[in-house]
Design an enzyme around this catalytic site. Sequence first.
Site, PDB file in Angstrom:
ATOM      1  N   PHE A  69     -13.972  18.568 -44.767  1.00  0.00           N
ATOM      2  CA  PHE A  69     -13.857  17.628 -43.650  1.00  0.00           C
ATOM      3  C   PHE A  69     -14.827  17.994 -42.524  1.00  0.00           C
ATOM      4  O   PHE A  69     -15.521  17.126 -41.987  1.00  0.00           O
ATOM      5  CB  PHE A  69     -12.417  17.648 -43.146  1.00  0.00           C
ATOM      6  CG  PHE A  69     -12.179  16.838 -41.903  1.00  0.00           C
ATOM      7  CD1 PHE A  69     -11.856  15.491 -41.979  1.00  0.00           C
ATOM      8  CD2 PHE A  69     -12.250  17.434 -40.644  1.00  0.00           C
ATOM      9  CE1 PHE A  69     -11.623  14.754 -40.825  1.00  0.00           C
ATOM     10  CE2 PHE A  69     -12.029  16.703 -39.495  1.00  0.00           C
ATOM     11  CZ  PHE A  69     -11.721  15.351 -39.590  1.00  0.00           C
ATOM     12  N   ASP A  70     -14.878  19.250 -42.151  1.00  0.00           N
ATOM     13  CA  ASP A  70     -15.750  19.703 -41.053  1.00  0.00           C
ATOM     14  C   ASP A  70     -17.213  19.381 -41.338  1.00  0.00           C
ATOM     15  O   ASP A  70     -17.932  18.826 -40.501  1.00  0.00           O
ATOM     16  CB  ASP A  70     -15.629  21.211 -40.837  1.00  0.00           C
ATOM     17  CG  ASP A  70     -14.229  21.657 -40.528  1.00  0.00           C
ATOM     18  OD1 ASP A  70     -13.292  21.207 -41.213  1.00  0.00           O
ATOM     19  OD2 ASP A  70     -14.067  22.463 -39.606  1.00  0.00           O
TER      20      ASP A  70
END
Length: 437
Positions: A221-222
């Site tokens: 996600f990051d």
Amino acid sequence: MTTDSLRSGPLADGSRERGGGLPLREHLPAGPDPAACGVPVLDVAVPVFNEEEDLRPCVLRLHEHLSRTFPYAFRITVADNASTDSTPAVAAALASELRGVRYVRLEEKGRGRALRTVWSGSDAPVLAYMDVDLSTDLNALLPLVAPLISGHSDLAIGSRLSRSSRVVRGPRREFVSRAYNLILRSSLAAGFSDAQCGFKAIRREVAERLLPMVEDSGWFFDTELLVLAERAGLRIHEVPVDWVDDPDSTVRIVRTAVEDLKGVWRVGRALAVGALPLDRLARPFGDDPRDRALAGVPCGLARQLVGFCVVGVLSTLFYLLLYSLLRLGIGPQAANGGALLVSAVANTAANRRLTFGVRGRAGAVRHQAQGLVVFAIGLVLTSGSLAALGAASGSPSHGTELAVLITANLAATVLRFLLLRAWVFPARACHDPEDVR
């Protein structure tokens, strides 16, 4: 609190309803005493899964640090990723004991899912997150969010790979981290240095635009968030951090690495085929100083010149290739005329989109007709120069012909740019982007 109760409200300036670009970055006003403030400036998410032992000391330490050093109102949000131990009870107790602490329960695992949920439902203008082990020194928290509060940047990340960072971790994690970031740089042209550090922040209006584009709900996600933000032209601020590895970390390195590589492939493919609507974030906020109409400075002139030169080089290469192909079947004059005509149409279309930023089909036929007129003027200028040279010299040398052609082509190129800018694609397209999109 459940995920159903989390809702994201509209932006203060109504830009969500307009569906346009992001609003201007502004310095957030200093708020009142955090104890008396209903809406915090900063919301720090702490995603957890089965952290019954570490959760309480982590939140107590973070809360004490923010209460003592942070000059704005804050909130700490514990995001429970479907824990099966006593983590929910610990989190609920903390939320009832400490002012500014809330607890959100998710019934599915995934750090990305947890961050998406709490960030989407937060009313704080600055959103952050950190790992529950607090491996990152908390003294970096204020430097992390300060550029977002001041309006200078859009996202901020902690970097363990900066020269001034002080990091204590084993060789295995060091190798994996550096190898992963090297892969990002080589495959996705990432400019940020550390995608995996669990210490990041983002302005809420930016998160509201970016989160719907991020597909991953786990550890990638990051990275996906940062790659999309960077490709959209958002400003990412990096903060060197002091970081100590947690020997009891439950992260499965091999499994996480495999999932990350799958994510790199997916995002790279989407970027390559243009499947992501990053244009809605391009030229963010409308506060680019290059867009300001200054007296005596034509709008976007430098960028238009660069675009015109790039298109010119590419169209010249295209012309030479096309001429070579046509020359195999027809005579030189016909091949030259056909190649010039097709490359001129392609050149006008490319300059229309890339140099002058005109989008859509409106006026495309007229622009092509005007472009052919400009092309004809340039052709007359170059051909006329050769004719004048022949009339004056009789039989000029090859070097003299080349010198005259180079000079005439330079003059024709300058004239072509000026006519395209002033007649075909007038300056109004530069000042009013809504008219050309």
